[in-house]
Design an enzyme around this catalytic site. Sequence first.
Site, PDB file in Angstrom:
ATOM      1  N   GLN B 222       0.824  -1.199   0.000  1.00  0.00           N
ATOM      2  CA  GLN B 222       0.000   0.000   0.000  1.00  0.00           C
ATOM      3  C   GLN B 222       0.866   1.261   0.000  1.00  0.00           C
ATOM      4  O   GLN B 222       0.333   2.359  -0.167  1.00  0.00           O
ATOM      5  CB  GLN B 222      -0.914   0.017   1.236  1.00  0.00           C
ATOM      6  CG  GLN B 222      -1.909  -1.133   1.259  1.00  0.00           C
ATOM      7  CD  GLN B 222      -2.709  -1.225   2.549  1.00  0.00           C
ATOM      8  OE1 GLN B 222      -2.814  -2.267   3.169  1.00  0.00           O
ATOM      9  NE2 GLN B 222      -3.278  -0.113   2.975  1.00  0.00           N
ATOM     10  N   ARG B 369      -8.294  -0.813   8.806  1.00  0.00           N
ATOM     11  CA  ARG B 369      -9.126   0.384   8.654  1.00  0.00           C
ATOM     12  C   ARG B 369      -9.277   1.107   9.992  1.00  0.00           C
ATOM     13  O   ARG B 369     -10.376   1.512  10.353  1.00  0.00           O
ATOM     14  CB  ARG B 369     -10.509  -0.007   8.119  1.00  0.00           C
ATOM     15  CG  ARG B 369     -10.533  -0.075   6.605  1.00  0.00           C
ATOM     16  CD  ARG B 369     -11.815  -0.661   6.101  1.00  0.00           C
ATOM     17  NE  ARG B 369     -12.370   0.107   5.008  1.00  0.00           N
ATOM     18  CZ  ARG B 369     -13.298  -0.345   4.184  1.00  0.00           C
ATOM     19  NH1 ARG B 369     -13.757  -1.580   4.335  1.00  0.00           N
ATOM     20  NH2 ARG B 369     -13.765   0.404   3.227  1.00  0.00           N
ATOM     21  N   CYS B 370      -8.142   1.247  10.701  1.00  0.00           N
ATOM     22  CA  CYS B 370      -8.246   1.794  12.045  1.00  0.00           C
ATOM     23  C   CYS B 370      -7.968   3.281  12.111  1.00  0.00           C
ATOM     24  O   CYS B 370      -8.159   3.882  13.158  1.00  0.00           O
ATOM     25  CB  CYS B 370      -7.303   1.067  12.985  1.00  0.00           C
ATOM     26  SG  CYS B 370      -5.559   1.438  12.704  1.00  0.00           S
ATOM     27  N   GLU B 739     -12.406   4.577   6.037  1.00  0.00           N
ATOM     28  CA  GLU B 739     -12.431   3.799   7.276  1.00  0.00           C
ATOM     29  C   GLU B 739     -13.567   4.160   8.214  1.00  0.00           C
ATOM     30  O   GLU B 739     -13.745   3.493   9.244  1.00  0.00           O
ATOM     31  CB  GLU B 739     -11.111   3.995   8.019  1.00  0.00           C
ATOM     32  CG  GLU B 739      -9.930   3.509   7.215  1.00  0.00           C
ATOM     33  CD  GLU B 739      -8.628   4.000   7.784  1.00  0.00           C
ATOM     34  OE1 GLU B 739      -7.767   3.156   8.072  1.00  0.00           O
ATOM     35  OE2 GLU B 739      -8.485   5.217   7.955  1.00  0.00           O
TER      36      GLU B 739
END
Lengths: 182, 785, 291
Positions: B222, B369-370, B739
């Site tokens: 990513q 996705r924090c 997110e």
Amino acid sequence: MNSKSPNLVGLARKVAMTVNGAERGGDVEPRVLLVDFLRTNLRETGTHVGCDTTSCGACTVLLDGEPVKSCTLLAVQVNGRSITTVEGLAQGGTLSPIQAGFHEEHGLQCGFCTPGMMLVGTALLKRNPHPTEDDIRWAISGNICRCTGYMNIVKSIQYAAKATAEAAAKPPVGVGAAAGGE
Amino acid sequence: MATETHHIHGRIGQSIKRIEDARFLRGKGNYLDDFVLPGMLHMAILRSPHAHARIKSIDATAASAMPGVIAVVTGDLMAQHKLAWMPTMSGDTQAVLATDKVRFQGQEVAAVIAESKYLAEDARDAILVDYDVLPAVISPEGAKAAGAPVIRDDKEGQKDNHIYRWEAGNQATTQAAFAAAHKVVRLHSFYPRCHPAPLETCGCIADVNPATGKATIYMTSQAPHAIRTVFALVTGLPEQQIRVISPDIGGGFGNKVPVYPGYVVATAASLLIGRPVKWVEDRNENLISTGFARDYYMTGDLAVDKNGKMLALRVHLDSDNGAFFSDAQPSKFKAGLFHIVTGSYDIPTAHVTADGYYTNKAPGGVAFRCSFRVTEASYLIERLVTNAALELGIDQAEFRMRNFIKPEQFPYTSATGWVYDSGDYPRAMKVALDKLGYDDLRKDVEARRKKGEVTGIGIASFTEVVGAGHGAEFDILGLRMFDSAELRVHPTGKAMLRMGVKSQGQGHETTFAQIVTEELGIPATDIAVEEGDTDTAPYGLGTYASRSTPVAGAATAMVSRKIRDKARKIASHLLEAAEEDLEWEVGKFYVKGSPDRAKTIQEIAFAAYTNLPEGMEAGLEGVHYYDPPNMTYPFGTYAVVVDIDKGTGQVKVRRMVAVDDCGVRINPMIVEGQIHGGLTEGFGIAFMELITFDSEGNCIGSNFMDYLLPTAWETPRFELGETTTPSPHHPLGAKGVGESATVGSPAAYVNAVIDALSPYGITNIDMPVGPDKVWAALRSKGVTE
Amino acid sequence: MFPAAFDYESPASLEEALGLLAKHGDAAKVMAGGQSLIPLLKLRFAQPSLLVDIGRLKGLSGVARHNGSLKIGALTRHVDIERSKDLGGAWAIFPEAAHWISDPLVRNQGTIGGSVCHADPSGDWGSIMLALDAELVVRSTKGERVIPAANFFQGPFTTALRPDEILTEIRIASSSKHAAGAYNKLERRVGDFATVAVCVQVELDGGGKVSKAGIGLTSVGPTNLKATAAEKALVGREPTDAVIAEVAKLAAAAAEPKDDVRGSAEFKKDVVRVFVQRGLKTAVARAKEVR
């Protein structure tokens, strides 16, 4: 340490099967999984591997029209049978109704589960041209998606159902005109 | 006055179909494992079966002799090349291949390089490792205990298992507020270890060309540029000789940010062997060794006055970071952005303390996705607020409304120092409640309860903080968290946009093209968006923590405007009019008062190569590196209705309403898709996803039979709503959104269950809320079928 | 996640398959659909030297009704049982249970015979076999024998099948007219094994009393379990709520679940009770409806 004797390694067999309408084959060890035969031997990489416990459905193909997990089949098991993968969905250059549906309804994000979802959707609509939402969700309950939350996948299949029904309802173009043709 | 506006395909706000779909629909996506390079070898990693053990010996003789095996790599071989250990993104070190000890079950011990992946696995099974098993530490409590084994005895000066102490807010004012409070509500909340589990696992192909020395590494990453720089620093290979290519990625969710040992071993192997080496992990490896998420033990105290107004918040957390502190997070924040924990509420004072611990488990924590620990913070505050409402006898929605930061208070500086850019929390709440039919639903819940049904409504009103970030505060390993966009317009008016971020399914080839469309009027389908190749893309920090739109999206707008500035000059030349006499309407410049005297952006682009003003450089392109002035703060209210089966404890979500505000939505269809996905991950986290360990450190949840992902059958049917409160500092008014739903929804689901069980006096169930836990809670209060 | 090497035969006839087993004994493994075996091969928990693929054999699949009794070929796929038009009325328990096995993709390939012989105590078919007192017809080169379901399941993944035998058919004796069943399954999500599942099948006599009762339990013991004491307590009595509650308690007492990630033993036993209770009420109502 397994009890295998070295002479079992490389015990290749000839397999022949129909893949997307074409006769394909090769030499494989019996232990080679169908998904690896497709991806490595036949270089058709549209079928994906997502897990190792038969749990995710990313490897879904159609075996004689029925969706199955190609990671849980040996290539030798489907000798002589007919496989459809995602690469076989489009007819010529034209996307199938399912593929069109996934595009129109944003049914894919990363695309990794998409081949499996589309194949299941295709098989479902053949068997049940007017599925309810429950029917669709149940049919794809063996296919995991991590990106979409399934909402648009359902809509994509519904789109395809509607498009297929509308195409079937239309009278054929030029009916009567070509009746005497070859 | 402008001429009639003609429709331009892909302007902001249009839900155009995705430009990138074609290859995926045809099964022609280019994922890592789809690539085959000439001469390519395959790598399989041998992993530790023990959570904590000394390595006495490794015998690879039999393995090395097996068919098709080219090499067996061990820690000793890596150590000879100073690669047995590598730096982590949190300033710690991590073993690449174990040398002295193994420190978690699944840790990398050796690697086989062979002609095929089947043969590599055969040989891997033949490597013999002799271990001396040591006692395992499986929680912060165990890590702190007297006599606990020191896991990181490799680190000089490390005498225990404590990693860091981190603090935010004001202890003194918070303490004073608590002393004067009318009521204090406390919640112990464990946010269990879960895993992003993207459908595609991690992997790489390392191709170190023996003739040129250039290392081309295909990698599920990513953040390819950051990886390239880290590789240069770690391996000593010159950075211009390293090319990282992130191809199509089958989901990331933060799992594909860290540098994994497999990448380093494959690169070293390719360097030593002189052939490309492919490593693709299987699902077991992915779940047992790669970047997990959460594992936070939190205690929150909320002080309120007699009118139900929040006075202060105090939080302590213990973080289980696994065997190595390897989180990819901004270096100044050891607990990520957790101190956003005052959330949507106007809380005058707060104090947060955090302790991180080593345990004998896989390293990680920041993932899934924090938004850098905002999931944990949001979960805690929203659970605490609902519990406080229930305890105070105030309706959950009303209690929130009473305490929301008001619209007129923005920009709002929180008690822990965050400057919230914009928000209208009461409006989102109202929209959610209206959509739900909240008042009638409450009455219905009461009526059903009288009939003995177990049913409830849960609410969560989250505020997120995303878009890392301003360079002075946000860096990873010192690399500032700007991002970039490079735009080139071709003579025929088409364009190419290259960016420092990397989509893993978020639709960048469409969304970012749409920004250019809005700024320049080039139709989105005329714009090619490229990401992921570090040889060609401008430097960026990648896609995670919902930062792409806030940072790279802003860069895209800015570079488009630079190009528009040059286009104006060319238009002035073509139209023989002064620049200040020209008006811009999306897609063209025209002379004020003479709208038929116009030049389209396409005509201007052609002129940039064929008919330039004297002295002007040819071409129509630019690059912009954007340093965001602030974070962006998306927010929303989620509401869930559940019905619980008294006999089995099964929870059914009857309704799930999600109202999100992420500022201006570039492509609403794509935004909604992101929200659907996040709500589903939140559902999985709330009800079924869990990685846990037995007392010996054996990992339970390292395959998809144990680590459960929701299918289409269980997943609720979401009802979405929206409000739009633009970000005042973002060039497009947009905030991140990727997110939000994973951040905000777990508390909504669990609050619904707690609301349903609250008549029986139950105040907490930790996630995942499985039927067994609900059954046990009901049974403990004498409720049964 | 790839199997270790093995040799492979795809015999053209049952006789040929049996001959291979007679020759190779337990070095060989029989594969029908492969949906239980291939996952084990991939994890290398099973490493046979020879795989005998009987998936192509003709004449071993299909549903047939003979004078009220039922015969199901061992190679009948779960999906074919789920879709079968011949399994209504007293036999509707079969499509109902089939519907909940694993997920739709596995059901398209896995077989009832393969599942029964795999004998996972969390497998669904075992409980149906026990509840309906099925007879399992097995063959070897030495001939044929019939094993009652109650004797078939001997331990986790262990059956009375000898290494040289292949299951060919499942037989259920004829049932009286007013008969019906119900399958209740608690799973954490589709595709997971049952946390607890219960199969009940009842037959009612002319007076509305229970003449026959079968209760099979999934995932709560070292094998699928037959709740014999509970069954006996129901036979000959009118299935009132109170009687059903009593029977359900007995069935729960017969369960032997373990504490694990799916829940405590106490929890699972109570779900047995709840499911037997619900299942019996449903089955009795269905049985009464039969005209």
